[in-house]
Design a protein around this motif. Structure first.
Motif, PDB file in Angstrom:
ATOM      1  N   SER A   1       0.855  -1.191   0.000  1.00 45.06           N
ATOM      2  CA  SER A   1       0.000   0.000   0.000  1.00 45.06           C
ATOM      3  C   SER A   1       0.887   1.235   0.000  1.00 45.06           C
ATOM      4  O   SER A   1       1.914   1.279   0.688  1.00 45.06           O
ATOM      5  N   THR A   2       0.497   2.247  -0.774  1.00 43.98           N
ATOM      6  CA  THR A   2       1.311   3.450  -0.897  1.00 43.98           C
ATOM      7  C   THR A   2       0.485   4.702  -0.655  1.00 43.98           C
ATOM      8  O   THR A   2      -0.737   4.711  -0.842  1.00 43.98           O
ATOM      9  N   PHE A   3       1.174   5.744  -0.240  1.00 48.14           N
ATOM     10  CA  PHE A   3       0.580   7.076  -0.118  1.00 48.14           C
ATOM     11  C   PHE A   3       1.545   8.068  -0.741  1.00 48.14           C
ATOM     12  O   PHE A   3       2.749   8.026  -0.468  1.00 48.14           O
ATOM     13  N   VAL A   4       1.019   8.953  -1.582  1.00 45.39           N
ATOM     14  CA  VAL A   4       1.818  10.007  -2.196  1.00 45.39           C
ATOM     15  C   VAL A   4       1.159  11.338  -1.871  1.00 45.39           C
ATOM     16  O   VAL A   4       0.022  11.593  -2.287  1.00 45.39           O
ATOM     17  N   GLY A   5       1.858  12.169  -1.104  1.00 46.67           N
ATOM     18  CA  GLY A   5       1.355  13.504  -0.792  1.00 46.67           C
ATOM     19  C   GLY A   5       1.980  14.525  -1.731  1.00 46.67           C
ATOM     20  O   GLY A   5       3.202  14.535  -1.913  1.00 46.67           O
TER      21      GLY A   5
ATOM     22  N   ALA B   1       5.631  15.594  -5.525  1.00 44.65           N
ATOM     23  CA  ALA B   1       5.434  14.860  -4.280  1.00 44.65           C
ATOM     24  C   ALA B   1       6.294  15.418  -3.158  1.00 44.65           C
ATOM     25  O   ALA B   1       7.480  15.708  -3.348  1.00 44.65           O
ATOM     26  N   SER B   2       5.708  15.537  -1.988  1.00 36.72           N
ATOM     27  CA  SER B   2       6.436  15.966  -0.798  1.00 36.72           C
ATOM     28  C   SER B   2       6.687  14.804   0.159  1.00 36.72           C
ATOM     29  O   SER B   2       7.644  14.837   0.937  1.00 36.72           O
ATOM     30  N   VAL B   3       5.864  13.779   0.115  1.00 31.99           N
ATOM     31  CA  VAL B   3       6.044  12.620   0.982  1.00 31.99           C
ATOM     32  C   VAL B   3       5.580  11.361   0.261  1.00 31.99           C
ATOM     33  O   VAL B   3       4.557  11.365  -0.433  1.00 31.99           O
ATOM     34  N   LEU B   4       6.365  10.299   0.409  1.00 32.96           N
ATOM     35  CA  LEU B   4       6.018   8.981  -0.116  1.00 32.96           C
ATOM     36  C   LEU B   4       6.062   7.975   1.020  1.00 32.96           C
ATOM     37  O   LEU B   4       7.014   7.963   1.810  1.00 32.96           O
ATOM     38  N   ILE B   5       5.051   7.139   1.094  1.00 31.56           N
ATOM     39  CA  ILE B   5       5.011   6.070   2.094  1.00 31.56           C
ATOM     40  C   ILE B   5       4.601   4.784   1.409  1.00 31.56           C
ATOM     41  O   ILE B   5       3.674   4.780   0.597  1.00 31.56           O
ATOM     42  N   ALA B   6       5.294   3.701   1.721  1.00 34.46           N
ATOM     43  CA  ALA B   6       4.908   2.384   1.216  1.00 34.46           C
ATOM     44  C   ALA B   6       5.065   1.365   2.337  1.00 34.46           C
ATOM     45  O   ALA B   6       6.047   1.401   3.086  1.00 34.46           O
ATOM     46  N   VAL B   7       4.093   0.479   2.442  1.00 34.35           N
ATOM     47  CA  VAL B   7       4.102  -0.568   3.473  1.00 34.35           C
ATOM     48  C   VAL B   7       3.686  -1.876   2.819  1.00 34.35           C
ATOM     49  O   VAL B   7       2.660  -1.936   2.136  1.00 34.35           O
ATOM     50  N   SER B   8       4.471  -2.920   3.025  1.00 35.69           N
ATOM     51  CA  SER B   8       4.112  -4.237   2.491  1.00 35.69           C
ATOM     52  C   SER B   8       3.705  -5.166   3.626  1.00 35.69           C
ATOM     53  O   SER B   8       4.182  -5.051   4.757  1.00 35.69           O
ATOM     54  N   SER B   9       2.805  -6.088   3.305  1.00 35.28           N
ATOM     55  CA  SER B   9       2.306  -7.040   4.294  1.00 35.28           C
ATOM     56  C   SER B   9       1.794  -8.284   3.570  1.00 35.28           C
ATOM     57  O   SER B   9       1.492  -8.238   2.371  1.00 35.28           O
ATOM     58  N   PRO B  10       1.683  -9.402   4.279  1.00 34.18           N
ATOM     59  CA  PRO B  10       1.165 -10.613   3.647  1.00 34.18           C
ATOM     60  C   PRO B  10      -0.244 -10.436   3.097  1.00 34.18           C
ATOM     61  O   PRO B  10      -0.585 -11.004   2.054  1.00 34.18           O
ATOM     62  N   HIS B  11      -1.083  -9.641   3.791  1.00 35.38           N
ATOM     63  CA  HIS B  11      -2.466  -9.428   3.371  1.00 35.38           C
ATOM     64  C   HIS B  11      -2.770  -7.933   3.343  1.00 35.38           C
ATOM     65  O   HIS B  11      -2.193  -7.152   4.099  1.00 35.38           O
TER      66      HIS B  11
END
Length: 202
Positions: A79-83, A140-150
């Motif tokens: 899942s990602t977020f781009v501000g 973009a000023s901020v990028l966030i990415a998080v990986s998980s099994p589900h």
């Protein structure tokens, strides 16, 4: 509305800092004239481990790299977020944002966020990039990415991450308009979070 020249909305208060058990209230003028802050010019500030990448940078952010940085064979979701910088605020035309920060405090708080995220969700990799300096409209000023099994864990963790970053991490922005500019803090930011860890250890 925050006052001109001060991200904390007061002509007197700036950043609450902890030094050797004492609390020092610094004015914005002291903060932005300090040699420490002036060193935040070109080099990236990076904290990287096998399952984490934190970066403060003056370079443009590239969201295309997030999948490679955050992917893992054990995970079925990223899942990602781009501000990004928008072109208006409360009816005023915005021309650009300029971000500034204390790098060491930012990295410390981002690490705390990562640790807390792992205590709440089963996530594998966490990637957070934040831009400093000039950020033009649309970039973009901020990028966030998080990986998980589900997917549920990564979706919830990513939303929590950006909300908590705005609340706890001492990054300020100068919002430039056609007729002037103003230093602003994130409306969620609480300076008490800067001393929380120190108080808990005493």
């Amino acid at each position: 509305m925050a006052s001109h020249g001060n991200p904390l909305g007061s002509p007197l208060l700036g950043l609450v800092c902890v030094f050797g058990g004492g609390i020092v209230i610094r004015t914005l003028a002291q903060i932005f004239k300090s040699p420490k802050l002036k060193q935040l010019s070109k080099p990236d500030v990076v904290d990287k481990t096998k399952d984490k990448l934190l970066r403060l940078t003056f370079s443009p952010l590239e969201s295309e790299d997030l999948i490679q940085q955050c992917g893992d064979p054990s995970c079925g979701a990223i899942s990602t977020f781009v501000g990004t910088t928008r072109n208006s605020f409360q009816g005023k035309a915005v021309t650009k944002l300029v971000y500034d920060a204390y790098d060491s405090m930012c990295i410390k708080k981002l690490n705390e966020i990562c640790d807390e995220m792992r205590s709440k969700w089963n996530v594998k990799k966490i990637v957070i990039h934040h831009r400093l300096g000039i950020c033009p409209v649309g970039e973009a000023s901020v990028l966030i990415a998080v990986s998980s099994p589900h997917r549920k864990a990564s979706l919830e963790a990513t939303q929590w991450c950006i909300n908590t970053l705005k609340e706890r991490v001492p990054i300020w922005k100068r919002e430039h308009y056609l007729d002037g500019s103003i230093w602003k803090e994130n409306k969620e930011f609480d300076a008490k979070n800067l001393t929380k860890a120190k108080n808990q250890s005493n």
